[in-house]
Design a protein around this motif. Structure first.
Motif, PDB file in Angstrom:
ATOM      1  N   THR A  60      79.350  65.892  93.929  1.00 52.29           N
ATOM      2  CA  THR A  60      80.042  66.321  95.149  1.00 52.29           C
ATOM      3  C   THR A  60      80.461  65.075  95.929  1.00 52.29           C
ATOM      4  OG1 THR A  60      78.632  68.265  95.225  1.00 52.29           O
ATOM      5  CG2 THR A  60      79.845  67.731  97.226  1.00 52.29           C
ATOM      6  N   LYS A  61      81.678  65.123  96.476  1.00 55.25           N
ATOM      7  CA  LYS A  61      82.153  63.993  97.276  1.00 55.25           C
ATOM      8  C   LYS A  61      81.246  63.779  98.485  1.00 55.25           C
ATOM      9  CE  LYS A  61      86.987  64.606  95.980  1.00 55.25           C
ATOM     10  NZ  LYS A  61      88.308  65.110  96.414  1.00 55.25           N
ATOM     11  N   ILE A  62      81.009  62.538  98.803  1.00 60.55           N
ATOM     12  CA  ILE A  62      80.129  62.225  99.933  1.00 60.55           C
ATOM     13  C   ILE A  62      80.594  60.932 100.584  1.00 60.55           C
ATOM     14  CG2 ILE A  62      78.421  61.115  98.383  1.00 60.55           C
ATOM     15  CD1 ILE A  62      76.250  62.202 100.379  1.00 60.55           C
ATOM     16  N   TYR A  63      80.531  60.885 101.902  1.00 62.93           N
ATOM     17  CA  TYR A  63      80.963  59.713 102.670  1.00 62.93           C
ATOM     18  C   TYR A  63      79.723  58.934 103.078  1.00 62.93           C
ATOM     19  CZ  TYR A  63      83.858  57.079 105.977  1.00 62.93           C
ATOM     20  OH  TYR A  63      84.529  56.081 106.640  1.00 62.93           O
ATOM     21  N   HIS A  64      79.397  57.910 102.315  1.00 61.37           N
ATOM     22  CA  HIS A  64      78.144  57.189 102.523  1.00 61.37           C
ATOM     23  C   HIS A  64      78.333  55.735 102.061  1.00 61.37           C
ATOM     24  CE1 HIS A  64      73.974  55.980 102.004  1.00 61.37           C
ATOM     25  NE2 HIS A  64      73.571  57.076 102.616  1.00 61.37           N
ATOM     26  N   PRO A  65      77.832  54.760 102.847  1.00 60.63           N
ATOM     27  CA  PRO A  65      78.103  53.356 102.500  1.00 60.63           C
ATOM     28  C   PRO A  65      77.474  52.897 101.186  1.00 60.63           C
ATOM     29  CG  PRO A  65      76.525  53.500 104.305  1.00 60.63           C
ATOM     30  CD  PRO A  65      77.068  54.880 104.099  1.00 60.63           C
ATOM     31  N   ASN A  66      76.462  53.600 100.716  1.00 57.33           N
ATOM     32  CA  ASN A  66      75.801  53.150  99.484  1.00 57.33           C
ATOM     33  C   ASN A  66      76.154  54.016  98.279  1.00 57.33           C
ATOM     34  OD1 ASN A  66      73.508  52.948 101.927  1.00 57.33           O
ATOM     35  ND2 ASN A  66      74.046  51.053 100.895  1.00 57.33           N
ATOM     36  N   ILE A  67      77.192  54.853  98.441  1.00 63.48           N
ATOM     37  CA  ILE A  67      77.636  55.696  97.329  1.00 63.48           C
ATOM     38  C   ILE A  67      79.151  55.528  97.212  1.00 63.48           C
ATOM     39  CG2 ILE A  67      77.750  58.066  96.446  1.00 63.48           C
ATOM     40  CD1 ILE A  67      75.306  58.585  98.421  1.00 63.48           C
ATOM     41  N   ASP A  68      79.627  55.153  96.023  1.00 69.09           N
ATOM     42  CA  ASP A  68      81.057  54.870  95.911  1.00 69.09           C
ATOM     43  C   ASP A  68      81.837  56.143  95.583  1.00 69.09           C
ATOM     44  OD1 ASP A  68      80.914  55.362  93.220  1.00 69.09           O
ATOM     45  OD2 ASP A  68      81.275  53.306  92.591  1.00 69.09           O
ATOM     46  N   ARG A  69      83.160  55.990  95.433  1.00 68.11           N
ATOM     47  CA  ARG A  69      83.963  57.202  95.288  1.00 68.11           C
ATOM     48  C   ARG A  69      83.829  57.820  93.901  1.00 68.11           C
ATOM     49  NH1 ARG A  69      89.684  55.750  97.168  1.00 68.11           N
ATOM     50  NH2 ARG A  69      89.808  57.975  96.888  1.00 68.11           N
ATOM     51  N   LEU A  70      83.153  57.123  92.983  1.00 73.01           N
ATOM     52  CA  LEU A  70      82.837  57.751  91.699  1.00 73.01           C
ATOM     53  C   LEU A  70      81.459  58.425  91.758  1.00 73.01           C
ATOM     54  CD1 LEU A  70      84.067  55.054  89.158  1.00 73.01           C
ATOM     55  CD2 LEU A  70      85.162  57.208  89.771  1.00 73.01           C
TER      56      LEU A  70
ATOM     57  N   ALA B 298      81.215  51.237 104.465  1.00 70.70           N
ATOM     58  CA  ALA B 298      80.195  50.366 105.052  1.00 70.70           C
ATOM     59  C   ALA B 298      80.756  49.609 106.252  1.00 70.70           C
ATOM     60  CB  ALA B 298      79.679  49.388 104.009  1.00 70.70           C
ATOM     61  N   GLU B 299      81.998  49.130 106.107  1.00 67.32           N
ATOM     62  CA  GLU B 299      82.639  48.379 107.178  1.00 67.32           C
ATOM     63  C   GLU B 299      82.733  49.230 108.446  1.00 67.32           C
ATOM     64  OE1 GLU B 299      83.152  45.258 106.596  1.00 67.32           O
ATOM     65  OE2 GLU B 299      83.759  45.029 108.699  1.00 67.32           O
ATOM     66  N   LEU B 300      83.251  50.454 108.253  1.00 64.73           N
ATOM     67  CA  LEU B 300      83.388  51.350 109.406  1.00 64.73           C
ATOM     68  C   LEU B 300      82.007  51.676 109.982  1.00 64.73           C
ATOM     69  CD1 LEU B 300      85.483  52.876 111.096  1.00 64.73           C
ATOM     70  CD2 LEU B 300      85.098  54.869 109.637  1.00 64.73           C
ATOM     71  N   TRP B 301      81.022  51.853 109.097  1.00 69.00           N
ATOM     72  CA  TRP B 301      79.678  52.172 109.550  1.00 69.00           C
ATOM     73  C   TRP B 301      79.152  51.060 110.458  1.00 69.00           C
ATOM     74  CZ3 TRP B 301      78.489  56.819 106.914  1.00 69.00           C
ATOM     75  CH2 TRP B 301      77.372  57.492 107.422  1.00 69.00           C
ATOM     76  N   LYS B 302      79.588  49.816 110.169  1.00 70.01           N
ATOM     77  CA  LYS B 302      79.090  48.697 110.970  1.00 70.01           C
ATOM     78  C   LYS B 302      79.882  48.527 112.268  1.00 70.01           C
ATOM     79  CE  LYS B 302      78.503  45.458 107.591  1.00 70.01           C
ATOM     80  NZ  LYS B 302      77.986  44.232 106.963  1.00 70.01           N
ATOM     81  N   VAL B 303      81.234  48.663 112.192  1.00 67.49           N
ATOM     82  CA  VAL B 303      82.021  48.378 113.395  1.00 67.49           C
ATOM     83  C   VAL B 303      82.142  49.596 114.317  1.00 67.49           C
ATOM     84  CG1 VAL B 303      83.314  46.495 112.331  1.00 67.49           C
ATOM     85  CG2 VAL B 303      84.265  48.810 112.286  1.00 67.49           C
ATOM     86  N   ASN B 304      82.114  50.784 113.739  1.00 71.23           N
ATOM     87  CA  ASN B 304      82.263  51.982 114.571  1.00 71.23           C
ATOM     88  C   ASN B 304      81.407  53.101 113.995  1.00 71.23           C
ATOM     89  OD1 ASN B 304      83.053  54.095 116.157  1.00 71.23           O
ATOM     90  ND2 ASN B 304      85.259  53.713 115.940  1.00 71.23           N
TER      91      ASN B 304
END
Lengths: 151, 294
Positions: A73-83, A126-132
């Protein structure tokens, strides 16, 4: 195919008899080393309410080497890539044969509660998680709502 | 005699008997709060024959010994849950019996007796998940964890091979001069073992007699539920399409760096315009990711 090692049988039986709350893992009909997995998004995380499908494969020399796990299942997470690949040390160099299917899945569930943007696999996330962070969390909630719901 | 004098007397006696085997923590008022002792079975001081141990923690409420102390058993080694629970129940009875009198030494003796009786690991081997039967060859690590010698040797051989493979990839100046260190699978403490000796052991007996796996109705039901969820999520576009992602990746990777094999890198997540940010390729800090080709 060689006979299924006793350890795999025992783990499968225990997963059925004493299931871990929020986690289900079922072996495939045609391949007992391949597991269909559902992990529920942990409470108080942006993934709360989601049901995430994963696949887990036990390689030939399991438990000497780690299971291979991936989100389906698709997930938006900095330690999980789009595959759907997961960055988690116990799946790589910190694997130990004392870990099991259940402990691996619990660790993945814990990773959903504690994203670590300093060791990223999905860089823009990850970038977005850090800046915003608040926007990243909003995205994660939106993805959960859009992709990870049950009927 | 006041309460604190009675406690003081008890603790002094314990220290005189147990010496270094007991530790007492005092609170800021100087009142003893916590007594700790790691207990082993009596084996006439032959530590090689001690297969189990547990740490007793006694918290002393201010009214002790006129009320029961709070008991915790920490770091049980070689003991399964039911053995630990049995010890807890007999502790409860003993504390009740000794209300108003010093009980700590009684508890230590009680636990030592239980450990001596069950001085054979009742836990499971963390590698194969089976117990230890009569005749199995097993190994106790320095950190008091138990494995069938056969299972431990497989772990040691594999981790040493993986270690060597990693070392071989490194340039000479980065190689670890200390060489391979074996680690306990359970707690990762360093362990010293003779692999050549361990690997001659036979596989554990339980392993041979274990049941076969059968697909139950519950299992079929779960499989069905999983399938339904998959179909539903797929309909809503929630399932990762590996092929589409990899094709996208191939295109972008070729323009960015033709020497990188496409299967090695994850997609440049969510770059809608298709422009490759060089950060995406350089920033991958996790090596050896799951290869998705099935």
């Amino acid at each position: 195919m060689a006979a299924l090692p006793r350890r795999i049988i025992k783990e499968t039986q225990r997963l059925m008899q004493e299931p871990v709350p929020g986690i289900s893992a079922v072996p495939d009909d045609s391949n007992a080393r391949y597991f269909h997995v559902i992990v529920t998004g942990p409470e108080d995380s942006p993934f709360e309410g989601g049901l995430f499908k994963l696949e887990l494969f036990l390689p030939e020399d399991y438990p000497m080497s780690a299971p291979k796990v991936r989100f389906i299942t698709k997930i938006y997470h900095p330690n999980i890539d789009r595959l759907g690949r997961i960055c988690l040390d116990i799946l790589k160099d910190k694997w130990s044969p004392a870990l099991q299917i259940r402990t691996v899945l619990l660790s993945i569930q814990a990773l959903l509660s504690a994203p670590n943007p300093d060791d990223p696999l999905a860089n823009d996330v990850a970038e977005l998680w850090k800046v915003n962070e608040s926007e990243a969390i909003r995205n994660a909630k939106e993805w959960t709502r859009r992709y990870a719901m049950d009927n | 005699m006041s309460v604190s004098e009675r406690v003081q007397e008890e603790l002094e006696a314990l220290e005189a008997i147990l010496m270094d085997d007991i530790s007492i923590t005092y609170n800021e008022k100087g009142y003893p709060e916590l007594v700790k002792s790691t207990i082993f079975p009596s084996t006439a001081d032959d530590t090689d024959k001690q297969y189990v141990c547990v740490t007793l923690e006694v918290k002393l409420p201010e009214k002790y010994p006129d009320c029961e102390p709070i008991i915790n058993l920490r770091n049980p080694r070689g003991l399964d849950d039911s053995t630990v629970n049995e010890i807890y129940s007999s502790i409860k009875i003993k504390c009740n019996e000794f209300l108003g009198q010093p009980v700590i030494f009684e508890l230590i003796e009680l636990i030592r007796e239980s450990l001596t009786e069950s001085n054979l690991p009742t836990c499971q081997c963390a590698v194969c998940l089976y117990g230890f039967s009569e005749g199995d060859s097993f190994t106790k690590t320095q950190c008091f964890h138990y494995f069938h010698s056969y299972c431990l040797s497989k772990h040691l051989i594999t981790t040493e091979r993986l270690y060597q493979e990693e070392q071989d990839k490194l340039p000479a100046w980065q190689k670890n001069p200390k060489g391979f260190n074996a680690a306990c699978p359970v707690c990762r403490e360093g362990i010293i073992c003779d692999v050549n000796e361990l690997k001659t052991s036979l596989p554990p007996k339980d392993l041979e007699n274990a049941q076969n796996f059968e697909v139950t109705n519950d299992l079929k039901l779960l499989q069905l539920k999983m399938k339904e969820l998959f179909t539903y999520q797929k309909k809503r576009g929630g399932i990762i399409d590996i092929e589409a992602q990899e094709n996208k990746l191939l295109l972008i990777t070729v323009t960015a760096d033709s020497s990188t094999p496409p299967g090695e890198d994850p997609g440049p997540s969510l770059t809608n315009n298709g422009a490759m940010d060089s950060e995406v390729l350089r920033g991958q800090r996790c090596d050896k990711r799951f290869n998705v080709n099935r």
